[in-house]
Scaffold this motif. Structure first.
Motif, mmCIF file in Angstrom:
data_model
loop_
_atom_site.group_PDB
_atom_site.id
_atom_site.type_symbol
_atom_site.label_atom_id
_atom_site.label_comp_id
_atom_site.label_asym_id
_atom_site.label_seq_id
_atom_site.Cartn_x
_atom_site.Cartn_y
_atom_site.Cartn_z
ATOM 1 N N GLU A 142 0.854 -1.112 0.045
ATOM 2 C CA GLU A 142 -0.079 -0.077 0.003
ATOM 3 C C GLU A 142 0.749 1.346 0.109
ATOM 4 N N ARG A 143 2.041 1.131 0.839
ATOM 5 C CA ARG A 143 2.786 2.466 0.791
ATOM 6 C C ARG A 143 3.510 2.709 -0.461
ATOM 7 N N PHE A 194 2.529 1.523 -3.557
ATOM 8 C CA PHE A 194 1.493 1.868 -4.384
ATOM 9 C C PHE A 194 1.291 3.173 -4.402
ATOM 10 N N ALA A 195 0.981 3.990 -3.109
ATOM 11 C CA ALA A 195 0.673 5.515 -2.904
ATOM 12 C C ALA A 195 1.836 6.325 -3.631
ATOM 13 N N LEU A 196 3.232 5.644 -3.236
ATOM 14 C CA LEU A 196 4.150 6.503 -3.915
ATOM 15 C C LEU A 196 4.274 6.633 -5.351
ATOM 16 N N SER A 255 1.711 5.865 -7.468
ATOM 17 C CA SER A 255 0.451 6.349 -8.153
ATOM 18 C C SER A 255 0.269 8.079 -7.823
ATOM 19 N N ASP A 256 1.379 8.674 -7.362
ATOM 20 C CA ASP A 256 1.791 10.030 -7.175
ATOM 21 C C ASP A 256 2.632 10.459 -8.025
ATOM 22 N N PRO A 296 -4.030 11.944 -7.616
ATOM 23 C CA PRO A 296 -3.677 10.275 -7.477
ATOM 24 C C PRO A 296 -4.294 9.843 -8.685
ATOM 25 N N HIS A 327 -5.221 7.127 -11.552
ATOM 26 C CA HIS A 327 -6.333 5.923 -11.579
ATOM 27 C C HIS A 327 -6.187 5.600 -13.164
ATOM 28 N N PRO A 343 -5.238 -1.595 -7.739
ATOM 29 C CA PRO A 343 -4.631 -0.891 -6.661
ATOM 30 C C PRO A 343 -3.816 -1.834 -5.800
ATOM 31 N N ASN A 344 -2.742 -1.406 -5.242
ATOM 32 C CA ASN A 344 -1.730 -1.991 -4.416
ATOM 33 C C ASN A 344 -1.024 -3.434 -5.233
#
Length: 150
Positions: A17-18, A20-22, A24-25, A47, A49, A75-76
């Motif tokens: 999750e961490r 993927f957040a990086l 997807s930014d 973000p 998508h 996602p993730n």
């Protein structure tokens, strides 16, 4: 280069999750870019998508810009974007990240896929595959540094 893909992977001591957040930014891509060519987003970041389109300011000797469209999104687990330039006249390569959850760690696999790139034949020759592999390995190292430190 015998295939249309260059891939490297690394085990990163952080949850998917961490990471993927990086990824997807788009505003943070400069922070993790191992090639040194990414200068930043060309507009305000939000973000990513499936279907997102974002511009990047780049520099490889001379400055240039790219248009990127998210073409894979789970996602993730997976995110990929297709990069083009000069109003779509060049490019078509896909940058793909796959995340395999290992509990407290994640296998991060990055792939440079030129199978649909307009310059595929030229890109397969010369030093580009080797330098891309080195740059991917540097990117994976930078991803690990960013997410393991947070």
């Amino acid at each position: 280069m015998s295939t249309d893909q260059v891939t490297a992977e690394r085990l990163v001591a952080a949850p998917a999750e961490r990471i993927f957040a990086l990824l997807s930014d788009a505003a943070r891509h400069r922070e993790i870019d191992g090639s040194g060519t990414v200068q930043g987003t060309s507009s305000e970041s939000e973000p990513l998508h499936m279907g997102s389109v974002f511009g990047m300011s780049m520099k490889m000797g001379l400055p240039y810009s790219t248009k990127n469209e998210v073409v894979e999104f789970e996602p993730n687990r997976r995110i990929a974007w297709r990069t083009t330039g000069l109003f779509g006249l060049i490019g078509g390569r896909v940058w793909r990240y796959e995340l395999v959850d290992q509990g407290s760690s994640t296998i991060v696999r990055e792939t440079w896929d030129i199978s649909r790139d307009r310059q595929r034949v030229a890109l397969r020759r010369g030093n580009m595959p080797r330098s891309t592999k080195r740059n991917i390995e540097r990117t994976l190292e930078r991803i690990a540094t960013v997410v393991e430190g947070s």
